[in-house]
Design a protein around this motif. Structure first.
Motif, short mmCIF file in Angstrom:
data_model
loop_
_atom_site.label_atom_id
_atom_site.label_comp_id
_atom_site.label_asym_id
_atom_site.label_seq_id
_atom_site.Cartn_x
_atom_site.Cartn_y
_atom_site.Cartn_z
N LEU A 471 -12.05 27.37 -35.09
CA LEU A 471 -11.46 28.58 -35.68
C LEU A 471 -12.50 29.56 -36.22
CD1 LEU A 471 -8.19 27.42 -37.53
CD2 LEU A 471 -8.40 29.13 -35.72
N PRO A 472 -13.55 29.12 -36.93
CA PRO A 472 -14.58 30.07 -37.36
C PRO A 472 -15.27 30.77 -36.19
CG PRO A 472 -14.76 28.03 -38.61
CD PRO A 472 -13.79 27.77 -37.51
N VAL A 473 -15.43 30.05 -35.08
CA VAL A 473 -16.02 30.67 -33.88
C VAL A 473 -15.07 31.72 -33.32
CG1 VAL A 473 -16.91 30.22 -31.57
CG2 VAL A 473 -17.25 28.53 -33.38
N LEU A 474 -13.78 31.38 -33.27
CA LEU A 474 -12.78 32.36 -32.82
C LEU A 474 -12.80 33.60 -33.70
CD1 LEU A 474 -10.25 33.01 -31.03
CD2 LEU A 474 -8.89 31.94 -32.82
N ASN A 475 -12.91 33.40 -35.01
CA ASN A 475 -12.96 34.52 -35.94
C ASN A 475 -14.19 35.39 -35.69
OD1 ASN A 475 -12.18 36.01 -38.42
ND2 ASN A 475 -14.07 35.11 -39.22
N ALA A 476 -15.31 34.76 -35.39
CA ALA A 476 -16.54 35.51 -35.15
C ALA A 476 -16.42 36.42 -33.93
CB ALA A 476 -17.72 34.55 -34.98
N LEU A 494 -12.16 34.98 -47.04
CA LEU A 494 -12.43 34.74 -45.63
C LEU A 494 -13.38 33.56 -45.45
CD1 LEU A 494 -12.83 38.44 -44.45
CD2 LEU A 494 -10.81 37.00 -44.32
N VAL A 495 -14.36 33.45 -46.34
CA VAL A 495 -15.28 32.31 -46.29
C VAL A 495 -14.52 31.01 -46.50
CG1 VAL A 495 -17.22 31.18 -47.44
CG2 VAL A 495 -17.29 33.64 -47.03
N GLY A 496 -13.62 31.01 -47.48
CA GLY A 496 -12.85 29.81 -47.77
C GLY A 496 -11.98 29.38 -46.60
N PHE A 497 -11.39 30.34 -45.88
CA PHE A 497 -10.56 29.99 -44.73
C PHE A 497 -11.38 29.25 -43.69
CE2 PHE A 497 -8.55 30.46 -40.67
CZ PHE A 497 -7.19 30.47 -40.92
N ASP A 498 -12.55 29.78 -43.36
CA ASP A 498 -13.39 29.14 -42.34
C ASP A 498 -13.87 27.76 -42.80
OD1 ASP A 498 -13.10 31.25 -40.67
OD2 ASP A 498 -15.07 32.14 -41.01
N ILE A 499 -14.24 27.65 -44.07
CA ILE A 499 -14.73 26.36 -44.56
C ILE A 499 -13.62 25.31 -44.56
CG2 ILE A 499 -15.59 25.16 -46.61
CD1 ILE A 499 -17.28 27.59 -47.22
N VAL A 500 -12.42 25.69 -45.00
CA VAL A 500 -11.30 24.74 -45.00
C VAL A 500 -10.96 24.32 -43.56
CG1 VAL A 500 -8.83 24.52 -45.46
CG2 VAL A 500 -10.32 25.53 -47.18
N ALA A 501 -11.02 25.27 -42.63
CA ALA A 501 -10.78 24.93 -41.22
C ALA A 501 -11.80 23.91 -40.72
CB ALA A 501 -10.81 26.19 -40.36
N LEU A 502 -13.06 24.11 -41.08
CA LEU A 502 -14.11 23.16 -40.68
C LEU A 502 -13.89 21.79 -41.32
CD1 LEU A 502 -17.27 25.45 -40.86
CD2 LEU A 502 -16.25 24.48 -38.79
N LEU A 503 -13.50 21.76 -42.59
CA LEU A 503 -13.27 20.49 -43.28
C LEU A 503 -12.08 19.74 -42.67
CD1 LEU A 503 -13.82 21.52 -47.02
CD2 LEU A 503 -15.33 20.13 -45.59
N LEU A 504 -10.99 20.45 -42.41
CA LEU A 504 -9.83 19.81 -41.81
C LEU A 504 -10.15 19.32 -40.40
CD1 LEU A 504 -6.93 22.18 -42.95
CD2 LEU A 504 -7.47 19.91 -43.83
N GLY A 505 -10.87 20.13 -39.63
CA GLY A 505 -11.25 19.71 -38.29
C GLY A 505 -12.14 18.49 -38.30
N SER A 506 -13.10 18.48 -39.23
CA SER A 506 -13.99 17.32 -39.35
C SER A 506 -13.21 16.07 -39.74
CB SER A 506 -15.09 17.61 -40.37
OG SER A 506 -15.87 18.73 -39.98
N ALA A 507 -12.24 16.23 -40.64
CA ALA A 507 -11.41 15.09 -41.05
C ALA A 507 -10.62 14.54 -39.86
CB ALA A 507 -10.47 15.50 -42.17
N MET A 508 -10.09 15.43 -39.02
CA MET A 508 -9.35 14.98 -37.84
C MET A 508 -10.27 14.24 -36.87
SD MET A 508 -6.16 15.99 -38.15
CE MET A 508 -5.20 17.16 -39.14
N LEU A 509 -11.46 14.76 -36.65
CA LEU A 509 -12.40 14.10 -35.74
C LEU A 509 -12.84 12.74 -36.30
CD1 LEU A 509 -14.60 17.16 -34.66
CD2 LEU A 509 -12.85 15.98 -33.31
N PHE A 510 -13.06 12.69 -37.60
CA PHE A 510 -13.43 11.42 -38.23
C PHE A 510 -12.30 10.40 -38.08
CE2 PHE A 510 -13.25 8.62 -41.95
CZ PHE A 510 -14.48 7.97 -41.83
N ALA A 511 -11.06 10.86 -38.30
CA ALA A 511 -9.91 9.96 -38.15
C ALA A 511 -9.80 9.46 -36.72
CB ALA A 511 -8.64 10.67 -38.56
N SER A 512 -10.11 10.32 -35.75
CA SER A 512 -10.05 9.92 -34.34
C SER A 512 -11.05 8.82 -34.03
CB SER A 512 -10.31 11.14 -33.45
OG SER A 512 -10.32 10.77 -32.09
N THR A 513 -12.28 8.96 -34.51
CA THR A 513 -13.30 7.94 -34.26
C THR A 513 -13.04 6.69 -35.09
OG1 THR A 513 -14.72 8.96 -35.95
CG2 THR A 513 -15.04 9.65 -33.66
#
Length: 560
Positions: A471-476, A494-513
């Motif tokens: 999502l932060p890449v899409l925003n860029a 706007l900074v908070g939105f991108d950071i929260v997106a990164l945190l949630l995405g990282s949590a999903m990837l961690f849960a997957s592994t």
């Protein structure tokens, strides 16, 4: 009634939560996102990300009122019903001029045209994409969608009452409520899910009780209308007029009159409020004999949900109504509960805490539904090992778990991607943003029909994680500013939105592994049943992740 009071409440706790668990998951998920409603709306309009952000300045209010009134008079249609001037606030740092058109056939309210002023005063931005932004999630958590608001609110009210019953009964049956706060046993199958359910429940228990009870209070007059009908048996409008005298405006007379200049009313406003910031100015029925001007104060961080307003005659400038400085205990109590539920008073850190507690609510509901599916499968495991199919009820529960637990975050990601990827001039783009959310949710339901094994959960979590991290890449690529630019310019929303997106995405990837490692640890079938069970499973593989967890610990351990 069961044989003991404890077992009776255990039964009540189980079924009160499970009968409405997936609707509750939707409500908790959308409600949690609603704490950042304005920030999401800001992110959803990238045309405004550069050159529009500004702070509220007391010495500029008169000039901004004059400029806004002149701009609206020049550009709005003669049939306009309302003028709106929105001043910069902490969560929406922009000055905008808007007007509301008459509603078309079948519409409850007319369309609002909004133009945003540049911070340097050099012009106005008129072309902004149509988007529901964070308002979609805010309305979703109590109005649902694709149904009438009244029907949805009754459904939400019933589910909320079930939630309150589940919370109270859960407190009673928790023999070790404080010990469970610190107990989490990993790799123990159903026991681990029970621990996750207990921890997520107990950590945010005060929040869960508050948000559930105040949620009922917000719509109490709809759920219990008899108090109003008893006190006002012949005229409910009299109740509304007495409850909100400032909101009862006269209808347009059709007789034209000279509109008072808004800047001329400012001395009276300052005499009442001093230098308190103004949030919004609304002119109802402009240039009509019954025109009315309403000033709304920005109450900021006060624990209140009631607007502080001043109402003037739109022709003579006479002050007609001012919000009372003191209210009754009943009104103050109701207002405080509304404020606690919406958290509009909260500073960023407190909203983050509320958001985290909301996610714990999602975890509480999700872990409860997963634990239920595992217990059902454990009861049927012997029959399944002999080659029989799982019951329809079990397959339905597992499918709904897969659909909602994974579909809700995927739907939110689809909503934000649709916001940026749909053509800006697409006529119904805001509606299709919403459709994309439910299309993604439905897609997960279809996926669940074909398979719900560990590999499916892993793949779905990986897809969702990648989407959020991107999502932060899409925003860029779709906004005039990216994450680094926003940090430099201190645009923390706007900074908070991108950071929260990164945190949630990282949590999903961690849960997957992590999911792969956990299931491998859990899969230790006993030698006694290995020969027969493995042969049957090779012939008839069960497409369920719960099946891989069910053999990890006996049912009685999960009940302990």
């Amino acid at each position: 009634m069961k044989e003991t009071f404890f077992r009776t409440l255990s039964w009540l706790h189980t079924w009160a939560g499970l009968l409405v668990c997936w609707v509750l998951l939707l409500i908790f998920f959308a409600g949690s996102l609603s704490y950042f409603r304005h920030e999401m709306s800001l992110w959803a309009e990238p045309e405004l990300h550069r050159g529009t952000f500004q702070d509220y300045q007391v010495d500029q209010v008169a000039n901004q009122l004059e400029k806004g009134q002149s701009y609206i008079e020049t550009h709005s249609a003669p049939t306009t019903q309302r003028w709106l001037i929105n001043f910069p606030t902490e969560r929406s740092p922009m000055l905008s001029f808007a007007w509301q058109l008459p509603p078309e056939k079948g519409q409850r309210r007319g369309k609002i045209e909004q133009h945003t002023a540049l911070a340097d005063g050099s012009g106005v931005i008129t072309d902004v994409r149509d988007s529901r932004g964070g308002d979609f999630f805010y309305r979703l958590h109590f109005d649902l969608h694709y149904m009438s608001a009244i029907t949805a609110r009754y459904i939400v009210g019933v589910c909320t009452m079930f939630m309150l019953i589940a919370l109270i009964s859960g407190i009673v049956i928790h023999k070790r409520i404080f010990k469970d706060l610190f107990s989490f046993r990993q790799n123990k199958g159903a026991r681990s899910w029970l621990d996750a359910h207990n921890v997520s429940s107990v950590i945010a228990l005060p929040y869960h009780l508050m948000i559930t009870y105040t949620g009922l209070i917000t719509l109490m007059l709809m759920y219990i209308p008899w108090t109003v009908s008893t006190a006002y048996p012949e005229d409910n409008q009299a109740f509304l007029k007495e409850l909100n005298p400032a909101r009862q405006t006269e209808k347009a007379s059709g007789i034209q009159a000279e509109q008072v200049r808004l800047s001329q009313l400012l001395p009276q406003v300052q005499a009442e409020w001093g230098d308190a910031p103004i949030k919004q100015v609304i002119v109802s029925y402009p240039k009509d004999q019954n025109s009315q001007v309403t000033f709304y104060q920005n109450t900021g961080k006060e624990v209140t949900d009631e607007s502080s307003i001043l109402v003037f005659n739109g022709v003579t400038g006479e002050l007609k109504y001012a919000s009372p400085h003191e209210v009754s205990g009943t009104v103050a109590t109701y207002d405080t509960m509304m404020s606690l539920h919406t958290a509009r008073f909260a500073a960023p850190l407190l909203r983050i805490l509320f958001f985290f507690c909301g996610l714990l609510g999602c975890a509480m509901v999700a872990s409860g539904t997963l634990m239920w599916a595992i217990r059902l499968r454990q009861k049927q495991q012997k029959a399944i090992d002999k080659g029989e199919k799982a019951s329809r009820g079990l397959r339905l529960v597992e499918g709904l778990n897969f659909m909602f637990i994974l579909g809700l975050p995927l739907g939110a990601a689809a909503f934000f991607y649709a916001n940026r990827l749909l053509p800006v001039d697409f006529a119904t783009r805001s509606a299709w943003e919403v459709h994309s959310f439910f299309i993604a949710l439905t897609a997960m339901g279809v996926w669940a029909f074909f398979g719900r094994s560990r590999r499916h959960w892993q793949l779905a979590l990986m897809i969702i994680g990648v989407l959020y991290c991107a999502l932060p890449v899409l925003n860029a690529f779709t906004s005039p500013s990216h994450l680094i630019d926003n940090i430099r310019s201190q645009q923390w929303a706007l900074v908070g939105f991108d950071i929260v997106a990164l945190l949630l995405g990282s949590a999903m990837l961690f849960a997957s592994t992590r999911l792969s490692a956990v299931v491998k640890t859990l899969q230790k079938p006993s030698q006694k049943n290995t020969a027969t069970a493995e042969k049957v499973r090779r012939k008839q593989p069960d497409p369920s992740y719960a099946n891989e967890l069910a053999s990890s610990s006996p049912l009685e351990e999960a009940k302990s």
